[in-house]
Write a protein that holds these residues in place. Structure first.
Motif, PDB file in Angstrom:
ATOM      1  N   LYS A  17       0.958  -1.215   0.028  1.00 60.83           N
ATOM      2  CA  LYS A  17       0.115   0.043   0.003  1.00 60.83           C
ATOM      3  C   LYS A  17       0.889   1.088   0.033  1.00 60.83           C
ATOM      4  CE  LYS A  17      -3.850  -2.214   2.116  1.00 60.83           C
ATOM      5  NZ  LYS A  17      -4.783  -2.252   3.432  1.00 60.83           N
ATOM      6  N   SER A  18       2.282   1.110   0.067  1.00 60.90           N
ATOM      7  CA  SER A  18       3.020   2.222   0.002  1.00 60.90           C
ATOM      8  C   SER A  18       3.260   2.895  -1.270  1.00 60.90           C
ATOM      9  CB  SER A  18       4.343   1.830   0.448  1.00 60.90           C
ATOM     10  OG  SER A  18       4.599   1.506   1.804  1.00 60.90           O
ATOM     11  N   PRO A  19       3.595   4.190  -1.239  1.00 63.08           N
ATOM     12  CA  PRO A  19       3.764   4.844  -2.814  1.00 63.08           C
ATOM     13  C   PRO A  19       4.498   4.122  -3.676  1.00 63.08           C
ATOM     14  CG  PRO A  19       4.322   6.212  -0.943  1.00 63.08           C
ATOM     15  CD  PRO A  19       4.240   4.947  -0.237  1.00 63.08           C
ATOM     16  N   TRP A  25      11.586   0.492  -4.349  1.00 63.71           N
ATOM     17  CA  TRP A  25      12.996   0.423  -3.358  1.00 63.71           C
ATOM     18  C   TRP A  25      13.161  -0.639  -2.662  1.00 63.71           C
ATOM     19  CZ3 TRP A  25      17.741   2.180  -2.999  1.00 63.71           C
ATOM     20  CH2 TRP A  25      18.441   2.035  -1.866  1.00 63.71           C
ATOM     21  N   VAL A  26      11.983  -1.249  -2.154  1.00 63.91           N
ATOM     22  CA  VAL A  26      11.982  -2.453  -1.090  1.00 63.91           C
ATOM     23  C   VAL A  26      12.055  -3.750  -2.020  1.00 63.91           C
ATOM     24  CG1 VAL A  26      10.411  -3.992   0.277  1.00 63.91           C
ATOM     25  CG2 VAL A  26      10.462  -1.552   0.742  1.00 63.91           C
ATOM     26  N   ALA A  27      11.623  -3.657  -3.405  1.00 61.41           N
ATOM     27  CA  ALA A  27      11.846  -4.871  -4.294  1.00 61.41           C
ATOM     28  C   ALA A  27      13.086  -4.982  -4.624  1.00 61.41           C
ATOM     29  CB  ALA A  27      10.927  -4.938  -5.334  1.00 61.41           C
ATOM     30  N   TYR A  28      13.957  -3.748  -4.789  1.00 58.99           N
ATOM     31  CA  TYR A  28      15.338  -3.740  -5.158  1.00 58.99           C
ATOM     32  C   TYR A  28      16.257  -4.284  -3.957  1.00 58.99           C
ATOM     33  CZ  TYR A  28      19.832  -1.770  -5.921  1.00 58.99           C
ATOM     34  OH  TYR A  28      21.234  -1.516  -6.161  1.00 58.99           O
ATOM     35  N   LEU A  29      15.763  -3.663  -2.582  1.00 64.44           N
ATOM     36  CA  LEU A  29      16.343  -4.465  -1.633  1.00 64.44           C
ATOM     37  C   LEU A  29      16.299  -5.781  -1.486  1.00 64.44           C
ATOM     38  CD1 LEU A  29      15.701  -1.648   0.923  1.00 64.44           C
ATOM     39  CD2 LEU A  29      17.836  -1.900  -0.053  1.00 64.44           C
ATOM     40  N   GLY A  68       2.950  -1.410  14.429  1.00 67.79           N
ATOM     41  CA  GLY A  68       2.531  -1.156  13.185  1.00 67.79           C
ATOM     42  C   GLY A  68       3.358  -0.763  12.148  1.00 67.79           C
ATOM     43  N   PHE A  69       2.958  -0.369  10.828  1.00 70.43           N
ATOM     44  CA  PHE A  69       3.903  -0.122   9.664  1.00 70.43           C
ATOM     45  C   PHE A  69       4.280   1.456   9.852  1.00 70.43           C
ATOM     46  CE2 PHE A  69       4.753   0.771   5.354  1.00 70.43           C
ATOM     47  CZ  PHE A  69       5.567  -0.212   5.032  1.00 70.43           C
ATOM     48  N   SER A  70       5.396   1.451  10.826  1.00 69.59           N
ATOM     49  CA  SER A  70       5.916   2.800  11.230  1.00 69.59           C
ATOM     50  C   SER A  70       7.150   2.820  10.797  1.00 69.59           C
ATOM     51  CB  SER A  70       5.676   3.178  12.702  1.00 69.59           C
ATOM     52  OG  SER A  70       6.588   2.375  13.437  1.00 69.59           O
ATOM     53  N   ARG A  71       7.723   4.291  11.035  1.00 65.46           N
ATOM     54  CA  ARG A  71       9.194   4.651  10.818  1.00 65.46           C
ATOM     55  C   ARG A  71      10.020   3.511  11.621  1.00 65.46           C
ATOM     56  NH1 ARG A  71       9.602   8.728   7.379  1.00 65.46           N
ATOM     57  NH2 ARG A  71       7.884  10.073   7.372  1.00 65.46           N
ATOM     58  N   ASP A 129       7.097  10.709  15.743  1.00 63.14           N
ATOM     59  CA  ASP A 129       6.681  10.445  14.498  1.00 63.14           C
ATOM     60  C   ASP A 129       6.300   9.113  14.358  1.00 63.14           C
ATOM     61  OD1 ASP A 129       5.610  10.389  11.960  1.00 63.14           O
ATOM     62  OD2 ASP A 129       7.432  11.163  11.134  1.00 63.14           O
ATOM     63  N   ARG A 130       5.064   8.613  15.132  1.00 61.55           N
ATOM     64  CA  ARG A 130       4.567   7.475  15.241  1.00 61.55           C
ATOM     65  C   ARG A 130       3.537   6.929  14.219  1.00 61.55           C
ATOM     66  NH1 ARG A 130       6.618   6.301  21.330  1.00 61.55           N
ATOM     67  NH2 ARG A 130       8.718   7.028  20.838  1.00 61.55           N
ATOM     68  N   ALA A 131       3.199   7.787  13.365  1.00 57.35           N
ATOM     69  CA  ALA A 131       1.900   7.600  12.542  1.00 57.35           C
ATOM     70  C   ALA A 131       2.262   6.155  11.606  1.00 57.35           C
ATOM     71  CB  ALA A 131       1.636   8.668  11.844  1.00 57.35           C
ATOM     72  N   GLU A 132       1.163   5.674  11.192  1.00 55.55           N
ATOM     73  CA  GLU A 132       1.347   4.673  10.287  1.00 55.55           C
ATOM     74  C   GLU A 132       1.667   5.113   9.081  1.00 55.55           C
ATOM     75  OE1 GLU A 132       0.521   0.829  10.351  1.00 55.55           O
ATOM     76  OE2 GLU A 132       0.083   1.176  12.453  1.00 55.55           O
ATOM     77  N   LEU A 133       2.745   4.472   8.155  1.00 54.13           N
ATOM     78  CA  LEU A 133       3.215   4.949   7.023  1.00 54.13           C
ATOM     79  C   LEU A 133       2.115   4.502   5.903  1.00 54.13           C
ATOM     80  CD1 LEU A 133       6.931   4.244   7.310  1.00 54.13           C
ATOM     81  CD2 LEU A 133       5.673   6.400   7.732  1.00 54.13           C
ATOM     82  N   ALA A 134       1.500   3.682   6.074  1.00 54.20           N
ATOM     83  CA  ALA A 134       0.342   2.828   5.001  1.00 54.20           C
ATOM     84  C   ALA A 134      -0.373   2.227   5.741  1.00 54.20           C
ATOM     85  CB  ALA A 134       1.411   2.272   3.947  1.00 54.20           C
ATOM     86  N   SER A 135      -1.676   1.859   5.504  1.00 56.59           N
ATOM     87  CA  SER A 135      -2.435   1.210   6.272  1.00 56.59           C
ATOM     88  C   SER A 135      -2.233  -0.237   5.944  1.00 56.59           C
ATOM     89  CB  SER A 135      -4.044   1.515   5.541  1.00 56.59           C
ATOM     90  OG  SER A 135      -4.394   2.558   6.055  1.00 56.59           O
ATOM     91  N   ALA A 136      -1.743  -0.997   7.102  1.00 53.66           N
ATOM     92  CA  ALA A 136      -1.292  -2.210   7.085  1.00 53.66           C
ATOM     93  C   ALA A 136      -2.395  -3.307   7.426  1.00 53.66           C
ATOM     94  CB  ALA A 136      -0.028  -2.404   8.397  1.00 53.66           C
TER      95      ALA A 136
END
Length: 136
Positions: A17-19, A25-29, A68-71, A129-136
């Motif tokens: 659900k991320s941009p 970038w994650v796929a490359y890693l 959660g899906f956070s930083r 800054d503990r917000a969800e980065l994307a709805s997981a």
């Protein structure tokens, strides 16, 4: 074990659900740290890199389930610090003239960039800054 599996599912959903740039970038890693090592499996370094990547994935799954899906997920690459240092120390013994040597150099550069991003993310999380980065 169920805890880690639930976390892994949430982690993968968050990545999905991320941009697009973040997902790429994650796929490359994943490719450079998990799949490319299979081509160089006879090298000890390749096996270590794959194991460190998988350990990080387990840690990220745990963190996702807990926070959660956070930083804070940047902490999942904490083992990359000693890995990158070890690879740099031994770089002189790895010729840059073959596929293995070229891959190691690209991997080191890539993982350093990732560690910079991860460190900044964890610092931001620690500062609140503990917000969800994307709805997981």
């Amino acid at each position: 074990m169920r805890y880690i599996i639930r976390g892994l599912v949430k982690l993968l959903m968050g990545i999905w659900k991320s941009p697009n740039y973040a997902t790429a970038w994650v796929a490359y890693l994943i490719a450079i740290n998990l799949f490319v090592p299979l081509a160089f499996w006879s090298h000890f370094e390749a096996r270590v890199i794959a194991v460190v990547f998988l350990a990080g994935a387990v840690l990220m799954s745990y963190l996702t389930e807990r926070t959660g899906f956070s930083r804070l997920l940047g902490l999942g690459h904490v083992l990359w610090y000693p890995l990158v240092i070890w690879l740099i120390i031994n770089l002189g013994a790895t010729p840059a003239t073959d596929g293995f040597g070229i891959w190691i150099r690209i991997l080191v550069g890539t993982n350093i960039v990732s560690l910079i991003i991860d460190t900044l993310d964890v610092v931001r999380w620690l500062r609140g800054d503990r917000a969800e980065l994307a709805s997981a």
